[in-house]
Design an enzyme around this catalytic site. Structure first.
Site, PDB file in Angstrom:
ATOM      1  N   ASP A 139      22.722  -0.880 -18.599  1.00  0.00           N
ATOM      2  CA  ASP A 139      22.921  -2.334 -18.620  1.00  0.00           C
ATOM      3  C   ASP A 139      22.166  -2.986 -19.772  1.00  0.00           C
ATOM      4  OD1 ASP A 139      24.537  -2.379 -16.348  1.00  0.00           O
ATOM      5  OD2 ASP A 139      22.821  -2.527 -14.993  1.00  0.00           O
ATOM      6  N   TYR A 197      16.061   8.701 -14.327  1.00  0.00           N
ATOM      7  CA  TYR A 197      15.535   7.454 -14.889  1.00  0.00           C
ATOM      8  C   TYR A 197      14.037   7.361 -14.636  1.00  0.00           C
ATOM      9  CZ  TYR A 197      20.235   5.441 -15.512  1.00  0.00           C
ATOM     10  OH  TYR A 197      21.526   5.183 -15.914  1.00  0.00           O
TER      11      TYR A 197
END
Length: 270
Positions: free
Chosen positions: A60, A118
């Site tokens: 994003d 992540y």
């Protein structure tokens, strides 16, 4: 003319690193800066033909990558140095190719991946940072990282992550398999490390947002398990900011033999 052979097509995989703070996310979009658009432009210049890339994970706006993997097809035969140094020379300073590998026809950066990992970096200090302001998320209240780590362990395994899924998520199912999650402290930095087969939209940032409440002693350790069971996004905490989030690694079957550079980011060891 009909007897001419078509040019061979080469499939190439690249490891990509980028600072996402000045981009409106990975995916190419009209009239806004995207990492994909900059990378395709640089690759097209080196290949001398239009190049379209496919990535492992579409990050994003504001999210960074140290372990992003992409692939593309081209009829241009180039040495590896052209796909690394040559492409880097045509990229802005906040995007870089880290490695290159010719791959088999059945390789796909997204669909061949078996897991993504992540890391979320929190600068836990009373005063805000300046040097890494866009690379970490500042949280001024003291955090108990061990408490956060214990609370997070209930997320391991295959679960329905509706409580940690963005309302606009387009995935067909909220079920995901979390293989690893840890919360550790490194001086003033608190790092949330999570690996799963895939992620629903905003999943990591929504998990971090709720873990911050536990770490600040605003909620009990049991709260994360309660949220998971409730399957209700409105009960969980606000979404954590994008700045501290990094895509650090993507796993593939061993047969593809892709490079595995240090995940990082920055000072973090594997």
């Amino acid at each position: 003319m009909s007897g001419q052979q078509s040019s061979p097509v080469y499939k190439i995989a690249l490891g990509i690193e980028y600072d996402g703070s000045k981009y409106y996310g990975w995916q190419r979009q009209n009239e806004v800066r995207s990492v994909q658009e900059k990378l395709e432009k640089a690759l097209s210049q080196v290949a001398n033909e239009p190049i379209n890339v496919f990535c492992a994970g579409r990050t994003d706006a504001g999210v960074h990558g140290t372990g992003q993997v992409v692939h593309f097809e081209t009829t241009a035969l180039r040495k590896d140095v052209a796909w690394t140094l040559g492409v880097n020379a045509n990229l802005p300073g906040d995007i870089a190719v880290r490695w290159v590998k010719a791959v088999a026809d059945d390789f796909h950066a997204r669909f061949s991946a078996t897991a993504r990992r992540y890391r979320y970096i929190i600068y836990n200090h009373r005063l805000r940072p300046a040097v890494l302001a866009k690379g970490v998320t500042h949280y001024y209240k003291p955090l108990d990282a061990e408490r956060m780590h214990r609370a997070a362990q209930c997320l391991i395994g295959e679960n329905d992550f509706t409580s940690f899924r963005a309302v606009q998520c387009q995935s067909r199912t909220p079920w995901r398999n979390v293989m690893h999650i840890s919360v550790t402290r490194h001086g003033p930095y608190v790092v949330v490390d999570i690996k799963a087969n895939a992620f629903v939209h905003h999943m990591v940032r929504n998990i971090v947002g709720s873990l911050l409440e536990v770490g600040a002693h605003n909620q009990p350790e049991s709260w994360i398990a309660e949220l998971l069971a409730a399957k209700d996004r409105t009960l969980a905490a606000a979404t954590a900011k994008a700045e501290g989030l990094y895509l650090v690694a993507v796993d593939y079957p061993d047969r593809f033999d892709l490079p595995k550079p240090p995940m990082g980011p920055l000072f973090l060891a594997d």
